[in-house]
Design an enzyme around this catalytic site. Structure first.
Site, PDB file in Angstrom:
ATOM      1  N   PHE A   1      -6.676  -8.215  23.828  1.00 32.54           N
ATOM      2  CA  PHE A   1      -7.931  -7.482  23.654  1.00 32.54           C
ATOM      3  C   PHE A   1      -7.900  -6.316  24.641  1.00 32.54           C
ATOM      4  O   PHE A   1      -8.832  -6.080  25.402  1.00 32.54           O
ATOM      5  CB  PHE A   1      -9.149  -8.369  23.906  1.00 32.54           C
TER       6      PHE A   1
ATOM      7  N   ASP B   1      -4.313  -5.091  20.683  1.00 34.24           N
ATOM      8  CA  ASP B   1      -5.684  -4.842  20.255  1.00 34.24           C
ATOM      9  C   ASP B   1      -5.687  -4.639  18.744  1.00 34.24           C
ATOM     10  O   ASP B   1      -4.676  -4.221  18.167  1.00 34.24           O
ATOM     11  CB  ASP B   1      -6.264  -3.614  20.952  1.00 34.24           C
TER      12      ASP B   1
ATOM     13  N   ALA C   1      -5.485 -10.847  18.124  1.00 35.44           N
ATOM     14  CA  ALA C   1      -5.032 -11.502  19.350  1.00 35.44           C
ATOM     15  C   ALA C   1      -4.752 -12.987  19.143  1.00 35.44           C
ATOM     16  O   ALA C   1      -3.799 -13.524  19.722  1.00 35.44           O
ATOM     17  CB  ALA C   1      -6.066 -11.309  20.453  1.00 35.44           C
TER      18      ALA C   1
ATOM     19  N   ASP D   1      -9.434 -10.863  27.753  1.00 36.07           N
ATOM     20  CA  ASP D   1     -10.745 -10.223  27.914  1.00 36.07           C
ATOM     21  C   ASP D   1     -11.344  -9.945  26.539  1.00 36.07           C
ATOM     22  O   ASP D   1     -11.489  -8.785  26.123  1.00 36.07           O
ATOM     23  CB  ASP D   1     -10.592  -8.932  28.717  1.00 36.07           C
TER      24      ASP D   1
ATOM     25  N   CYS E   1     -17.642 -12.656  28.018  1.00 34.08           N
ATOM     26  CA  CYS E   1     -18.790 -11.760  28.224  1.00 34.08           C
ATOM     27  C   CYS E   1     -19.963 -12.174  27.340  1.00 34.08           C
ATOM     28  O   CYS E   1     -20.883 -11.390  27.114  1.00 34.08           O
ATOM     29  CB  CYS E   1     -18.403 -10.309  27.970  1.00 34.08           C
TER      30      CYS E   1
END
Length: 394
Positions: free
Chosen positions: A228, A248, A278, A298, A338
């Site tokens: 990512f 990506d 990914a 990430d 996140c």
């Protein structure tokens, strides 16, 4: 316009008294003269003043609190709060980019402002902030001297406020295709018009610096897998490792990653850019018996709502399971979530489950989070959206 009034149900005012900035619809007894996007005074069931905020009947969070004092919320108040947020930021030597306003965590709910060199990027996430964005642009120019303000309010969360997407120039001129910034001695090209978030993941600044230190310890023969990768921030930060693979799904992001690699004079032969899913690429690497000194995970937000948590957990476990299988003994895994709906404790449990299934061993060397220009208000734990682990894998 007459200020509206909102009354909180009996027994439902404790979070507000403790400084939490959100008042949900279920905690509201009734409202009078409350207009969407306008200010309201909030009272408890005994008609005692609690706070002042702004109202939106279309949102589940019907009041977002601005002040717990009985004070006027006018242009001078907004400007003062912006000034408080901005003056608390410090740029490192030579750095040209940081977050200036971090929404609820800077007591300005719904407002994000990022600086990229001579440009400011503003996100208006709520109806009240959207209605005042021109005033904010004026105040930001007064406070920073930066004449170019660009709006990137093209985010899905605005739908919950009954708003559509919005982007474009608020002040100054149209930005160029890319803007060069510097963080911790590293140069990056940023597309503030079309890039993720406001153009770049400023919140990963300190973690990129940490990876740079790890890469130096690993030596020039190290191999890095950056999943990512977006525009290659972590791989560029790692410097001159022997081989850095950026993966990506977006070709445009990889093009910028390649440009960032060249910008920092990293030999082209040491960097690879692969457009792929990914999840699939990880499985491919496992099947091929690949091994890496460092792996960075990430991923984007997997869970925006609680109903998405279990599906997100499966995704995080799958990623980390295969990542553990790829790290050399004594190597490093830097893994992140996140997703605001995934707590730090739950994320660590997910990674633990992946470790057990991989039949490896690992040590938590450091708990990771957003950079210091992304503060989290102690009364607003929801503000800690980015959480991560630095793991030494054995």
């Amino acid at each position: 316009m007459t200020e509206g009034k909102v009354w909180v149900r009996a027994g439902r005012d404790k979070p507000l008294r403790q400084g939490h900035p959100w008042l949900f619809s279920g905690a509201i007894a009734h409202a009078e003269a409350a207009q969407d996007g306008e200010l309201v005074a909030v009272y408890d069931s005994r008609d005692r003043f609690l706070a002042r905020g702004y109202w939106n009947s279309k949102s589940q969070i019907q009041v977002r609190i601005l002040s717990w004092r009985d004070e006027a919320i006018d242009y001078a108040w907004w400007r003062r709060m912006l000034s408080h947020a901005i003056t608390r930021r410090t740029l490192g030597a030579g750095d040209t980019a940081c977050r200036l306003v971090n929404a609820e965590n800077d007591y300005l709910p719904g407002l994000i402002v990022d600086r990229y060199g001579d440009w400011l990027v503003l996100q208006a996430l709520t109806r009240a902030i959207d209605a005042r964005k021109q005033e904010f642009a004026d105040a930001l120019l007064e406070l920073t001297g930066i004449v170019n303000v660009y709006e990137r309010s093209d985010v899905e969360v605005r739908q919950r406020e009954g708003l559509g997407e919005s982007a474009g120039v608020l002040r100054g001129q149209e930005p160029p295709a890319t803007i060069e910034i510097k963080q911790a001695g590293i140069r990056y090209l940023v597309d503030i018009r079309h890039g993720h978030k406001t153009g770049f993941y400023l919140d990963q600044r300190d973690n990129r610096r940490l990876l740079r230190e790890l890469a130096a310890d690993c030596g020039t023969g190290a191999r890095l897998l950056n999943l990512f990768s977006y525009t290659g921030g972590f791989a560029v930060a790692a410097g001159g490792v022997k081989h850095a693979i950026n993966v990506d799904s977006a070709y445009s992001a990889l093009e910028l990653a390649e440009a960032n690699t060249a910008l920092n004079k990293i030999p082209a032969a040491s960097a690879e850019f692969i457009q792929a899913d990914a999840f699939d690429y990880l499985r491919h690497c496992v099947s091929e018996g690949e091994r890496y000194d460092m792996v960075v995970l990430d991923p984007p937000k997997f869970a925006a709502h609680r109903r998405q948590v279990q599906r997100a957990a499966r995704g995080y476990k799958d990623l980390n399971l295969n990542a553990f299988r790829l790290v050399k003994p004594g190597g490093w895994l830097m893994t992140f979530s996140c997703s605001g709906a995934i707590s730090r404790d739950f994320f660590q449990k997910i990674v633990f489950g992946a470790l057990v299934d991989s039949r490896r061993q690992a040590q938590v060397i450091r708990q990771l989070g957003a950079a210091s220009d992304h503060p989290v208000a102690l009364t607003f734990p929801e503000g800690e959206y980015l959480k991560g682990l630095l793991l030494r894998v054995n």
